[in-house]
Design a protein around this motif. Structure first.
Motif: not given
Length: 123
Positions: A29-38, A42-50
């Protein structure tokens, strides 16, 4: 093969707060870049935070900047998304994603995904 599991979703009134968690297993885990999408219906996946693995630098979408905070605890193999001042338009399924490389806001570049957790904000 990294496995991700989100938790913490639920129903909250507008103006309220929630904290999402994403626990990782079977990987470094410590070597992974992480993100949250939502993704809203009816909508495309949207970036939230990384957040990066190297120095925990962060990036946010304009729609959540100043309201959401991403953080990580490498000792617990967990990434968090603190969501404050929630709005009805924040209603969506929230997904955790991981990448061995810095992938920013581009979902196609993330190798691993969780199953998602529903967040519903009532007006």
């Amino acid at each position: 093969q990294v496995q991700l599991r989100e938790s913490g979703g639920g129903l909250v009134q507008a103006g309220g707060s929630l904290r999402l968690s994403c626990a990782a297993s079977r990987g470094t885990f410590s070597n992974l870049n992480m993100a949250w999408f939502r993704q809203a219906p009816g909508k495309e996946r949207e970036f939230g935070a990384a957040i990066t693995w190297s120095d925990s630098s962060t990036r946010y979408a304009d729609s959540v900047k100043g309201r959401f905070t991403i953080s990580r605890d490498n000792a617990k193999n967990t990434v968090y998304l603190q969501m404050d001042s929630l709005k009805p338009e924040d209603t969506a399924v929230y997904y955790c994603a991981a990448s061995a490389y810095w992938s920013g806001s581009i979902p196609a570049l993330y190798q691993y995904w969780g199953q998602g957790t529903q967040v519903t904000v009532s007006s």
